[in-house]
Design an enzyme around this catalytic site. Structure first.
Site, PDB file in Angstrom:
ATOM      1  N   ASP A 130      27.855  41.713  34.633  1.00  0.00           N
ATOM      2  CA  ASP A 130      28.615  40.480  34.868  1.00  0.00           C
ATOM      3  C   ASP A 130      27.723  39.467  35.570  1.00  0.00           C
ATOM      4  O   ASP A 130      27.131  39.766  36.618  1.00  0.00           O
ATOM      5  CB  ASP A 130      29.849  40.773  35.716  1.00  0.00           C
ATOM      6  CG  ASP A 130      30.898  39.670  35.617  1.00  0.00           C
ATOM      7  OD1 ASP A 130      30.929  38.987  34.579  1.00  0.00           O
ATOM      8  OD2 ASP A 130      31.687  39.512  36.556  1.00  0.00           O
ATOM      9  N   TYR A 132      27.128  35.186  36.859  1.00  0.00           N
ATOM     10  CA  TYR A 132      27.782  34.260  37.797  1.00  0.00           C
ATOM     11  C   TYR A 132      27.335  32.839  37.456  1.00  0.00           C
ATOM     12  O   TYR A 132      26.899  32.091  38.325  1.00  0.00           O
ATOM     13  CB  TYR A 132      27.338  34.652  39.219  1.00  0.00           C
ATOM     14  CG  TYR A 132      28.189  34.154  40.361  1.00  0.00           C
ATOM     15  CD1 TYR A 132      29.574  34.248  40.347  1.00  0.00           C
ATOM     16  CD2 TYR A 132      27.577  33.632  41.506  1.00  0.00           C
ATOM     17  CE1 TYR A 132      30.332  33.826  41.418  1.00  0.00           C
ATOM     18  CE2 TYR A 132      28.326  33.200  42.592  1.00  0.00           C
ATOM     19  CZ  TYR A 132      29.703  33.299  42.537  1.00  0.00           C
ATOM     20  OH  TYR A 132      30.457  32.889  43.617  1.00  0.00           O
ATOM     21  N   HIS A 137      32.585  27.316  39.996  1.00  0.00           N
ATOM     22  CA  HIS A 137      33.231  28.471  40.625  1.00  0.00           C
ATOM     23  C   HIS A 137      32.409  28.951  41.823  1.00  0.00           C
ATOM     24  O   HIS A 137      32.950  29.202  42.906  1.00  0.00           O
ATOM     25  CB  HIS A 137      33.398  29.599  39.609  1.00  0.00           C
ATOM     26  CG  HIS A 137      33.888  30.879  40.209  1.00  0.00           C
ATOM     27  ND1 HIS A 137      35.187  31.058  40.623  1.00  0.00           N
ATOM     28  CD2 HIS A 137      33.243  32.048  40.479  1.00  0.00           C
ATOM     29  CE1 HIS A 137      35.337  32.286  41.117  1.00  0.00           C
ATOM     30  NE2 HIS A 137      34.169  32.905  41.036  1.00  0.00           N
ATOM     31  N   GLU A 202      39.819  36.305  36.537  1.00  0.00           N
ATOM     32  CA  GLU A 202      38.627  35.476  36.375  1.00  0.00           C
ATOM     33  C   GLU A 202      38.487  35.100  34.907  1.00  0.00           C
ATOM     34  O   GLU A 202      38.460  35.970  34.029  1.00  0.00           O
ATOM     35  CB  GLU A 202      37.373  36.209  36.869  1.00  0.00           C
ATOM     36  CG  GLU A 202      37.392  36.439  38.369  1.00  0.00           C
ATOM     37  CD  GLU A 202      36.034  36.824  38.932  1.00  0.00           C
ATOM     38  OE1 GLU A 202      35.177  37.279  38.157  1.00  0.00           O
ATOM     39  OE2 GLU A 202      35.841  36.658  40.146  1.00  0.00           O
ATOM     40  N   GLU A 204      36.485  34.244  31.947  1.00  0.00           N
ATOM     41  CA  GLU A 204      35.098  34.420  31.534  1.00  0.00           C
ATOM     42  C   GLU A 204      34.985  34.532  30.014  1.00  0.00           C
ATOM     43  O   GLU A 204      35.973  34.788  29.318  1.00  0.00           O
ATOM     44  CB  GLU A 204      34.504  35.699  32.146  1.00  0.00           C
ATOM     45  CG  GLU A 204      34.577  35.782  33.650  1.00  0.00           C
ATOM     46  CD  GLU A 204      33.730  36.914  34.213  1.00  0.00           C
ATOM     47  OE1 GLU A 204      32.726  37.299  33.554  1.00  0.00           O
ATOM     48  OE2 GLU A 204      34.062  37.417  35.298  1.00  0.00           O
ATOM     49  N   ASP A 236      37.730  39.494  34.229  1.00  0.00           N
ATOM     50  CA  ASP A 236      37.218  40.460  35.190  1.00  0.00           C
ATOM     51  C   ASP A 236      38.136  40.442  36.412  1.00  0.00           C
ATOM     52  O   ASP A 236      37.849  39.803  37.417  1.00  0.00           O
ATOM     53  CB  ASP A 236      35.776  40.115  35.566  1.00  0.00           C
ATOM     54  CG  ASP A 236      35.097  41.222  36.343  1.00  0.00           C
ATOM     55  OD1 ASP A 236      35.426  42.393  36.097  1.00  0.00           O
ATOM     56  OD2 ASP A 236      34.238  40.929  37.178  1.00  0.00           O
ATOM     57  N   ARG A 240      40.483  40.462  45.732  1.00  0.00           N
ATOM     58  CA  ARG A 240      39.692  39.654  46.663  1.00  0.00           C
ATOM     59  C   ARG A 240      39.659  40.247  48.071  1.00  0.00           C
ATOM     60  O   ARG A 240      38.646  40.115  48.776  1.00  0.00           O
ATOM     61  CB  ARG A 240      40.258  38.230  46.723  1.00  0.00           C
ATOM     62  CG  ARG A 240      40.329  37.496  45.399  1.00  0.00           C
ATOM     63  CD  ARG A 240      38.956  37.225  44.814  1.00  0.00           C
ATOM     64  NE  ARG A 240      39.051  36.419  43.597  1.00  0.00           N
ATOM     65  CZ  ARG A 240      38.028  36.129  42.812  1.00  0.00           C
ATOM     66  NH1 ARG A 240      36.824  36.577  43.110  1.00  0.00           N
ATOM     67  NH2 ARG A 240      38.196  35.396  41.723  1.00  0.00           N
ATOM     68  N   GLN A 243      37.298  43.192  48.042  1.00  0.00           N
ATOM     69  CA  GLN A 243      35.938  42.674  47.919  1.00  0.00           C
ATOM     70  C   GLN A 243      35.433  42.103  49.249  1.00  0.00           C
ATOM     71  O   GLN A 243      34.264  42.289  49.616  1.00  0.00           O
ATOM     72  CB  GLN A 243      35.885  41.610  46.832  1.00  0.00           C
ATOM     73  CG  GLN A 243      34.484  41.084  46.546  1.00  0.00           C
ATOM     74  CD  GLN A 243      34.466  40.109  45.369  1.00  0.00           C
ATOM     75  OE1 GLN A 243      35.482  39.864  44.735  1.00  0.00           O
ATOM     76  NE2 GLN A 243      33.307  39.565  45.083  1.00  0.00           N
ATOM     77  N   TYR A 247      31.883  44.035  50.111  1.00  0.00           N
ATOM     78  CA  TYR A 247      30.781  43.503  49.316  1.00  0.00           C
ATOM     79  C   TYR A 247      29.470  43.349  50.076  1.00  0.00           C
ATOM     80  O   TYR A 247      28.393  43.260  49.458  1.00  0.00           O
ATOM     81  CB  TYR A 247      31.171  42.168  48.666  1.00  0.00           C
ATOM     82  CG  TYR A 247      30.988  40.937  49.523  1.00  0.00           C
ATOM     83  CD1 TYR A 247      29.918  40.078  49.309  1.00  0.00           C
ATOM     84  CD2 TYR A 247      31.887  40.645  50.529  1.00  0.00           C
ATOM     85  CE1 TYR A 247      29.755  38.934  50.084  1.00  0.00           C
ATOM     86  CE2 TYR A 247      31.735  39.514  51.306  1.00  0.00           C
ATOM     87  CZ  TYR A 247      30.671  38.658  51.085  1.00  0.00           C
ATOM     88  OH  TYR A 247      30.511  37.537  51.862  1.00  0.00           O
ATOM     89  N   LYS A 256      36.135  45.370  41.727  1.00  0.00           N
ATOM     90  CA  LYS A 256      35.903  44.862  40.384  1.00  0.00           C
ATOM     91  C   LYS A 256      36.025  45.932  39.296  1.00  0.00           C
ATOM     92  O   LYS A 256      36.211  45.591  38.124  1.00  0.00           O
ATOM     93  CB  LYS A 256      34.488  44.270  40.294  1.00  0.00           C
ATOM     94  CG  LYS A 256      34.288  43.014  41.114  1.00  0.00           C
ATOM     95  CD  LYS A 256      34.866  41.814  40.415  1.00  0.00           C
ATOM     96  CE  LYS A 256      34.374  40.526  41.043  1.00  0.00           C
ATOM     97  NZ  LYS A 256      34.818  39.347  40.290  1.00  0.00           N
ATOM     98  N   THR A 260      38.540  45.674  33.453  1.00  0.00           N
ATOM     99  CA  THR A 260      38.040  44.433  32.864  1.00  0.00           C
ATOM    100  C   THR A 260      38.638  44.341  31.474  1.00  0.00           C
ATOM    101  O   THR A 260      38.522  45.281  30.687  1.00  0.00           O
ATOM    102  CB  THR A 260      36.501  44.429  32.787  1.00  0.00           C
ATOM    103  OG1 THR A 260      35.959  44.547  34.094  1.00  0.00           O
ATOM    104  CG2 THR A 260      35.994  43.150  32.141  1.00  0.00           C
ATOM    105  N   GLU A 377      40.473  30.015  43.773  1.00  0.00           N
ATOM    106  CA  GLU A 377      40.135  28.596  43.848  1.00  0.00           C
ATOM    107  C   GLU A 377      41.378  27.718  43.844  1.00  0.00           C
ATOM    108  O   GLU A 377      41.496  26.775  44.633  1.00  0.00           O
ATOM    109  CB  GLU A 377      39.242  28.211  42.675  1.00  0.00           C
ATOM    110  CG  GLU A 377      37.907  28.921  42.624  1.00  0.00           C
ATOM    111  CD  GLU A 377      37.234  28.750  41.283  1.00  0.00           C
ATOM    112  OE1 GLU A 377      36.549  27.732  41.095  1.00  0.00           O
ATOM    113  OE2 GLU A 377      37.399  29.629  40.411  1.00  0.00           O
TER     114      GLU A 377
END
Length: 430
Positions: A130, A132, A137, A202, A204, A236, A240, A243, A247, A256, A260, A377
């Site tokens: 994955d 970024y 974002h 997410e 994507e 994905d 949060r 994470q 992370y 994560k 997916t 967001e």
């Protein structure tokens, strides 16, 4: 990947309703794996509201000999391991059969109503990475934690990515069980193990790899598109709160890898040829990519003219018969790095990529709130709830919420083609 007769907007198919289909006219011909009545998985293509059985066509000698063995498999790996010229020959053969009335009688029995088909994961995925590459974002998320310096210094120099978990990639429609993990509130002394309270999506794109490169053999940027078999939608899902605790210092892990979701149809690189557009120029103050990531052709036609959209329908909305709410929409040109740059950087250290490997772009957001690609967001990290037409609000996903990604390839002078939905519904943790 050149534009040819299969992209002619005037081309017409004898399949009912295909010419007016919003996503799957004969100019698209995406590839996938399907089954009917619990039978074996077979290769197919979407045409209008139907699925055409490519395995049966191959058995009847209607397709190029080079692709026949590959179409007898339960995945598309063997087909995408073939040279790109063979997949182009398959596209040409399908186009000829579906636009010539003389094939109607022979092929009609091989058409299945899409609603009667089960669609499967199109590949056995060896590896999933994955990226970024959505700079808006990355900026928006960075502002939540580093308001004065949202982008880390490396972002404009290198396509950032991490290795994901291939085993938990599933096809659209797979139920999402709310994940559990360690959560630690900012004012808590220690973490607890509990269901995620900040579950997110997410928006994507997924890139399906074609062909193979040996270990130690990088893919030059000029050759990268030869390794891009096709695209899919990719969600994905992200926890949060899990994470935020796990992370540092090594990046995403359990936040994560619980699921997916990808859309089932592979919109091929050949179908996307008319929708390749110039990569938006970088701001003058930004550094130029290092030479191994620079290619004039990629700059001129390495981005994609795709319109992306996310909708949400809560359980209460569905019960009341309310239509899904559009959370966001925007173009795929909001990607800071191209898919070719992703492939080239991934292999630049000699990493081998193989047919059926999957690359995610990372969340694609735009500069305005109505184009943000995640609830993290849209809600400003949970401070600004999103209002739903049912009177509910959302900062993050609740049990019963149904989330759908969609995409259309749109370009003047060509037929619009689509990807089909990428959908998941949240169910309570077990």
């Amino acid at each position: 990947m050149s534009i040819d007769h299969t992209h002619n907007p005037q081309a017409s198919s004898w399949v009912p309703a295909a010419d007016d289909h919003a996503e799957f006219p004969v100019q698209n011909l995406p590839l996938g794996i399907f089954s009917t009545d619990g039978g074996p998985a077979r290769a197919g293509t979407a045409i209008g509201d139907c699925v055409l059985d490519l395995t049966a066509m191959a058995e009847q000698g209607l397709l190029p000999p080079a692709v026949v063995p590959a179409l007898g498999q339960a995945t598309l790996n063997a087909l995408f391991a073939l040279p790109a010229a063979d997949r182009l020959a398959l596209r040409h053969a399908l186009f000829a059969c579906l636009t010539s009335d003389r094939f109607r009688v022979r092929l009609a029995p091989l058409l299945h109503r899409a609603e009667d088909c089960a669609l499967h994961l199109p590949f056995h995925i060896g590896d999933y990475t994955d990226f970024y590459v959505g700079i808006h974002h990355a900026t928006n998320i960075g502002k939540l934690f580093r308001p004065d310096n949202p982008l880390l210094p490396n972002y404009r120099h290198v396509p950032i990515g991490y290795h994901g978990r291939a085993s938990s990639v599933r096809v659209s429609g797979t139920t999402l069980l709310r994940p559990k993990g360690q959560l630690k509130a900012p004012d808590a002394e220690a973490p607890v193990f509990a269901p995620s309270r900040r579950l997110d999506y997410e928006l994507e794109l997924g890139v399906w790899i074609a062909g193979d490169n040996a270990l130690g053999e990088p893919v030059p940027i000029a050759d990268a598109w030869s390794r891009i078999g096709g695209l899919t939608l990719l969600n994905d899902w992200s926890a949060r709160d899990i994470q935020a605790w796990e992370y540092q210092p090594l990046g995403p892990f359990l936040a994560k890898n619980f699921l997916t979701t990808v859309s089932p149809w592979v919109v091929t690189a050949e179908a996307l040829a008319p929708f390749r557009v110039g990569q938006p120029p970088r701001p003058e103050a930004d550094p130029q990519p290092l030479p191994y990531l620079v290619d004039a052709a990629d700059a001129e036609a390495g981005a994609l003219a795709l319109d992306l959209e996310v909708t949400l329908a809560s359980a209460a909305m569905r019960d009341a018969g309310l239509p899904p709410l559009c959370l966001s929409h925007g173009p795929a040109t909001n990607m800071y790095w191209t898919v070719a740059q992703m492939v080239t950087h991934h292999t630049s250290n000699g990493c081998d990529l193989h047919a059926g490997d999957l690359l995610g772009t990372g969340t694609i957001s735009g500069p305005a709130r109505d184009s943000f690609g995640s609830l993290m967001e849209l809600s400003g990290g949970g401070r600004e709830p999103v209002a739903l037409p049912s009177g509910e609000t959302r900062c993050f996903l609740e049990d019963g919420d149904q989330l759908t990604l969609s995409a259309r390839a749109v370009q003047d002078g060509f037929r619009t083609i689509g990807f089909g939905p990428c959908t998941g519904t949240v169910q309570p943790a077990r």
